[in-house]
Scaffold this motif. Structure first.
Motif, mmCIF file in Angstrom:
data_model
loop_
_atom_site.group_PDB
_atom_site.id
_atom_site.type_symbol
_atom_site.label_atom_id
_atom_site.label_comp_id
_atom_site.label_asym_id
_atom_site.label_seq_id
_atom_site.Cartn_x
_atom_site.Cartn_y
_atom_site.Cartn_z
ATOM 1 N N LEU A 229 38.023 35.671 41.580
ATOM 2 C CA LEU A 229 36.994 35.004 41.420
ATOM 3 C C LEU A 229 36.324 35.622 40.076
ATOM 4 O O LEU A 229 35.877 34.804 39.320
ATOM 5 N N GLU A 230 36.335 36.772 40.287
ATOM 6 C CA GLU A 230 35.516 37.622 39.282
ATOM 7 C C GLU A 230 36.263 37.600 37.659
ATOM 8 O O GLU A 230 35.607 37.745 36.827
ATOM 9 N N HIS A 231 37.537 37.143 37.938
ATOM 10 C CA HIS A 231 38.143 36.783 36.666
ATOM 11 C C HIS A 231 38.534 35.797 36.365
ATOM 12 O O HIS A 231 39.530 35.385 35.586
ATOM 13 N N GLY A 232 37.896 34.840 36.906
ATOM 14 C CA GLY A 232 37.887 33.319 36.602
ATOM 15 C C GLY A 232 38.948 32.541 37.420
ATOM 16 O O GLY A 232 39.518 31.446 36.921
ATOM 17 N N LEU B 133 39.609 42.423 29.460
ATOM 18 C CA LEU B 133 39.673 41.945 30.999
ATOM 19 C C LEU B 133 38.301 42.371 31.664
ATOM 20 O O LEU B 133 37.425 41.709 32.221
ATOM 21 N N ALA B 134 37.946 43.585 31.544
ATOM 22 C CA ALA B 134 36.781 44.354 31.973
ATOM 23 C C ALA B 134 35.420 43.602 31.537
ATOM 24 O O ALA B 134 34.402 43.515 32.227
ATOM 25 N N THR C 62 35.272 49.427 37.165
ATOM 26 C CA THR C 62 34.731 48.031 36.766
ATOM 27 C C THR C 62 33.971 47.148 37.779
ATOM 28 O O THR C 62 33.464 46.033 37.385
ATOM 29 N N ARG D 245 34.832 40.198 32.793
ATOM 30 C CA ARG D 245 34.670 40.063 34.213
ATOM 31 C C ARG D 245 33.313 39.677 34.699
ATOM 32 O O ARG D 245 32.385 40.308 34.023
ATOM 33 N N GLU D 246 33.081 38.863 35.631
ATOM 34 C CA GLU D 246 31.808 38.132 35.966
ATOM 35 C C GLU D 246 31.879 38.552 37.366
ATOM 36 O O GLU D 246 32.321 38.290 38.170
ATOM 37 N N TYR E 76 41.390 50.446 37.653
ATOM 38 C CA TYR E 76 40.714 49.147 37.076
ATOM 39 C C TYR E 76 39.326 48.897 37.905
ATOM 40 O O TYR E 76 38.224 48.767 37.446
#
Lengths: 506, 155
Positions: free
Chosen positions: A415-418, B20-21, A46, B24-25, A42
């Motif tokens: 963090l990138e997933h909140g 999810l991807a 991504t 993603r931020e 994953y």
């Protein structure tokens, strides 16, 4: 059910006993590995394209590699025990097209050697260490290859004949301090079902039991039908017969044999580390197995050499010598040929020539007591400890200097997933030991010298056992090879590391 | 029945991963303003040890941009190395001088992030290849620093 207690049996420990006896024991170990593999895939696809900030690259090339050598050295082939790539195995088996046998001409380690060679070459050539996406694709490829081979073939063909990770693990698990063993060989002699290899749920019996006498009864012959039970256990996937196991080669520590045995007569035993390496007859006298044992050390040297500055001089020299630079070929093509030449020469040709040369010299100096094949087979196991030392020195370098980098990378991932529960600023200063830390050098030196000494002791013991008074001349050539490998390795690890993804040729 | 169940769960998992991807931020700063950011490295060619990064920031008109907060992050292009982080606020005619350190030989990615007083951000990646492990020349000829690759131009 007869039960035999053996104090060397690790499965006496509660957690391990549960893993070894519970029908889903291995599955519960495989699940976290599966989650880790899926996470690598994953984030590799991504996540950040920068390898230094991606879980895929740091997980695979820093932490997995560091952990695997430690585990093999201190415990055994637990990595294969928890391997997630075989999880689709059950589904694959149900889709199996009659589960044909692996082709006879491939029933050896040559394909495994080739796959390990190819993986290590591509790792360098494609700069997998710098590419999260490629790393992710590699993990995907493992799942696909395992599934396809399990669907088409019996005998866990992927594990036994193809998987590069498995090949690496098999080779070095021969030095591990544990092994699958039967507790009481007499029990196995009277066992009818041989469930350790047939399984208590078998799609097809490997060993027919209908002609085996039960407890030496009158007439001696009786039929015993194996019941196919949906709650049964598959037998050994790589078709090792427990009472005859003398080596960890090909043992994935899946513990299916333990679960399947109706007599509770199989254990995961402690043993003297590397006991099988000095045991006569523990390994079959085959060219493929002998070469594998020697190859893993040489390819370790080549792999490490590919990360230090002199390799770029050598690549340039090869390119100039072959006139590729003058022909203005693309840098990628030049690198493929030049790097390929280094790998083929260092990983295949040189060990092959040296092995055959040492075998010839031993035979010449000792009156040709054994065939060349047996001569090589006698000394091949002695290469394992030094090879393990080389890989340990290499992998522990990366592991020790980057052990804590996974913390800020994971924090960043969250963090990138909140997920801000752990703060909003990863601590990127977390790393490990400094690159020039004396401790890193000490660990590498101990690994190399320890491996070399162990190999020399083994080789001497083998030579004395096989050649008696001619032990010294018999050992001479092999000792030279081991010494040469150790010195080259020491030099490599004394050089600074310098990984370059781009190479320009004059 | 089992196949349907497995297929259903697989589809569900796949949808979950896609969502999810998509949500993603990236934590990496994205440019909100057009600025020209250039990087020069001394010594050249770069070698392990101390170095000076000279960052020149100008706007679209070519005028120097001063009093910005400049952050520099140096990552090696392989995993397992601690990044080198530097911050600098002082400049002269848009030129920011950043003391830096190459901690290992090899290829690096230097990310320069410029934050203006009004909060606008500009960021740019620079590939620094072939940092040698010794002060001398490595085995690779290192081209003129002006021909460095600019890996990612987030504009």
């Amino acid at each position: 059910m007869r039960t035999t207690t053996n104090k060397r049996d690790l499965l006496r420990w509660p957690v391990l006993r549960w893993i070894g006896q519970h029908r889903y024991g291995r599955l519960y170990l495989q699940i976290p590995f599966l989650l880790a593999a899926l996470l690598l895939i994953y984030d590799g696809f991504t996540g950040p394209s920068n390898a230094a900030r991606n879980l895929s690259t740091v997980g695979a090339w820093v932490h997995y590699r560091g952990i695997v050598v430690l585990v093999l050295l201190l415990a055994g082939n637990i990595i294969c025990m928890g391997c997630p790539f075989t999880l689709p195995r059950t589904l694959a088996k149900k889709l199996s097209l009659r589960g044909r046998r692996w082709p006879r001409f491939l029933r050896n380690k040559w394909l495994a050697v080739a796959s390990l060679f190819l993986l290590l070459f591509l790792y360098e050539y494609l700069d997998m260490w710098a590419s999260p996406a490629l790393t992710a694709w590699l993990v995907v490829a493992y799942f696909v290859a395992s599934f396809v081979l399990e669907a088409f073939f019996k005998e866990s063909a992927f594990c036994k004949y193809v998987c590069p990770i498995g090949t690496f693990n098999f080779a070095f698990s021969t030095a591990s301090p544990t092994q699958i063993e039967v507790k009481d060989p007499q029990v196995c002699k009277t066992c009818v079902g041989k469930e350790c290899i047939n399984g208590s749920y078998a799609a097809a019996s490997v060993v027919r039991v209908d002609q085996i006498p039960i407890n030496g009864g009158a007439g001696g012959m009786a039929e015993k039908r194996i019941e196919h039970n949906r709650r049964g256990t598959l037998g050994c996937g790589t078709e090792l017969f427990a009472p005859q196991i003398k080596s960890n080669m090909d043992c994935t520590l899946c513990l299916d044999c333990v679960r399947a045995c109706p007599h509770d007569n199989i254990g995961w035993m402690r043993r003297t580390p590397g006991r099988e390496l000095g045991q006569r007859g523990a390994w079959p006298a085959r060219w493929d197995i002998s070469f594998l044992a020697i190859f893993v050390g040489f390819i370790g040297i080549v792999n490490a050499f590919g990360m230090i500055p002199p390799v770029y001089d050598l690549l340039q020299s090869i390119a100039s010598f072959l006139g590729m630079s003058a022909e203005r070929w693309s840098p990628a093509l030049i690198e493929f040929i030049a790097l390929g030449a280094i790998f083929v020469l260092g990983g295949l040709l040189i060990p092959a020539v040296l092995t055959l040369g040492a075998g010839w010299m031993t035979r010449t100096l000792t009156g040709r007591r054994h065939s060349l094949r047996h001569t090589v087979a006698h000394f091949a196991p002695a290469f394992i400890p030094l090879a393990l030392g080389i890989w340990t020195a290499h992998y522990m370098f990366h592991f020790l200097i980057g052990i804590w980098t996974v913390v800020p990378i994971t924090h960043n991932f969250l963090l990138e997933h909140g997920i801000t529960a752990f703060g909003t600023r990863p601590d990127w200063s977390l790393g490990g030991l400094p690159v020039d830390s004396p401790l890193v050098g000490l660990v590498q030196t101990v690994a190399l010298m320890g491996g070399f000494l162990w190999s020399m002791i083994l080789a001497n013991r083998i030579s004395t056992r096989e050649y008696g008074r001619d032990a010294v001349p018999a050992l001479f050539a092999w000792a030279l090879i081991l010494l040469g490998m150790a010195l080259v390795s020491l030099w490599i690890f004394s050089e600074p590391m310098e990984m370059r993804g781009t190479i320009l040729f004059d | 029945m089992m196949y349907k169940r497995v297929g259903f769960m697989f589809t569900l998992a796949l949808i979950a991963v896609v969502v999810l991807a998509a949500c993603r931020e990236s934590s990496e700063a994205e440019s909100t303003v057009d600025l020209n950011i250039d990087l020069a490295v001394e010594p050249a060619p770069p070698a392990v040890g101390d170095a000076i990064l000279t960052i020149t920031v100008t706007d679209d008109s070519g005028d120097p941009v001063d009093n910005a907060a400049v952050s520099v992050r140096g990552d090696m292009n392989h995993a397992g190395m601690v990044p080198v982080l530097r911050d600098v606020n002082e400049s002269v005619d848009g030129v920011y001088t950043v003391p830096f350190e190459w901690t290992m030989g090899g290829d690096w990615i230097v990310t320069v992030t410029v934050t203006l007083a009004d909060g606008e951000v500009a960021t740019r990646d620079f590939d620094i290849t072939g940092v040698t492990s010794t002060n001398g020349m490595g085995g690779m000829e290192h081209d003129d620093m002006d021909s460095m690759d600019h890996a990612d131009d987030d504009e």
